[in-house]
Scaffold this active site. Sequence first.
Site, PDB file in Angstrom:
ATOM      1  N   LYS A 157      10.389  -5.588  11.536  1.00 19.11           N
ATOM      2  CA  LYS A 157      10.505  -4.427  10.989  1.00 19.11           C
ATOM      3  C   LYS A 157      11.132  -3.402  11.690  1.00 19.11           C
ATOM      4  O   LYS A 157      10.278  -2.940  12.691  1.00 19.11           O
ATOM      5  CB  LYS A 157       9.178  -3.977  10.196  1.00 19.11           C
ATOM      6  CG  LYS A 157       9.292  -2.846   9.269  1.00 19.11           C
ATOM      7  CD  LYS A 157       8.013  -2.570   8.525  1.00 19.11           C
ATOM      8  CE  LYS A 157       8.071  -1.663   7.778  1.00 19.11           C
ATOM      9  NZ  LYS A 157       6.699  -1.228   6.723  1.00 19.11           N
ATOM     10  N   ARG A 218      -0.971  -6.581  -2.890  1.00 15.04           N
ATOM     11  CA  ARG A 218      -0.835  -6.037  -1.123  1.00 15.04           C
ATOM     12  C   ARG A 218      -2.523  -5.326  -1.100  1.00 15.04           C
ATOM     13  O   ARG A 218      -3.236  -5.591  -0.030  1.00 15.04           O
ATOM     14  CB  ARG A 218       0.026  -5.030  -1.099  1.00 15.04           C
ATOM     15  CG  ARG A 218       0.197  -4.587   0.329  1.00 15.04           C
ATOM     16  CD  ARG A 218       1.420  -3.862   0.535  1.00 15.04           C
ATOM     17  NE  ARG A 218       1.511  -2.979   1.882  1.00 15.04           N
ATOM     18  CZ  ARG A 218       1.962  -3.238   2.722  1.00 15.04           C
ATOM     19  NH1 ARG A 218       2.249  -4.606   3.142  1.00 15.04           N
ATOM     20  NH2 ARG A 218       1.936  -2.396   3.949  1.00 15.04           N
ATOM     21  N   TYR A 250     -10.364   2.767   1.808  1.00 12.17           N
ATOM     22  CA  TYR A 250     -10.672   1.358   1.614  1.00 12.17           C
ATOM     23  C   TYR A 250     -11.988   1.158   2.398  1.00 12.17           C
ATOM     24  O   TYR A 250     -13.013   0.260   2.037  1.00 12.17           O
ATOM     25  CB  TYR A 250      -9.734   0.253   1.956  1.00 12.17           C
ATOM     26  CG  TYR A 250      -8.553   0.325   0.962  1.00 12.17           C
ATOM     27  CD1 TYR A 250      -8.686  -0.205  -0.341  1.00 12.17           C
ATOM     28  CD2 TYR A 250      -7.088   0.822   1.475  1.00 12.17           C
ATOM     29  CE1 TYR A 250      -7.328  -0.271  -0.939  1.00 12.17           C
ATOM     30  CE2 TYR A 250      -6.002   0.682   0.656  1.00 12.17           C
ATOM     31  CZ  TYR A 250      -6.163   0.362  -0.622  1.00 12.17           C
ATOM     32  OH  TYR A 250      -5.150   0.209  -1.432  1.00 12.17           O
TER      33      TYR A 250
END
Length: 253
Positions: A157, A218, A250
């Site tokens: 990336k 995801r 989360y």
Amino acid sequence: MTISSFQKQLTTQITNFLARKTISDSSKQAYAYDLKQFVNCLPGRVDQTSLKLYENQLKEWKPSVQKRKRSAVNQFLLYLYQKGELEEFFKLSETAPLPSQQEELEIFDLSSLYEGQEGPGKLACLFILELGLLPSEILELKWEDIDLDFGVVTVAKGSTKRVLRLDGALKELLFGIKNDNSQGLILSKAFTRQWLYKQIQSYVGGCGLSGVTAQVLRQQYILRQIEKGTGAFELARLLGLKSPVTLEKYYKT
């Protein structure tokens, strides 16, 4: 009117619509891209059902991109209505509905995704669910990035690379489709993200999970990693994030 002729007619209307706007060439290109993408999603007509399908696909994009696309489409729909091309005025909601916290933090039963027919849709779903990859990352994956013997996937990336552990059903699936001539891209050739989103949508629908998107998959990867005890910084690394800030919601539950 067939879908292709309908889309061709609307593409002509896009050209006429943009010719009336006094904006820069780069802005016109952005409008054209968003509107052609919208038209290609329509099943031969403009109505509440087709707009709902398009809105479901918008969930895959960042909020800022969603806002831009919604604005472009709404302006185009108003133009079509004023020209008499539409008998009824339709409009997308200005903002995307946000999922509730409970929806975001609930682990779903996605076992049916492992039982469907092999193809790009299944492969993409497992790459997201088991490795947390983005659709754009899946599209760029090459066979040389995957070492089935050692069970690892290298994801590039920008200037950074991350090595992810490959096992389970995804590894078995890759073993099944790889042969001596496997080379180049995993998906055999370059495709657009829109094409991959459609493959995912078709596959999850066939598995009885029509409400599941790439974004949901995801999120499910994130929740499963937290359930395994993966820390925030390690999970950020696995996802290719610069920091764990976006993962805080989360871990607060």
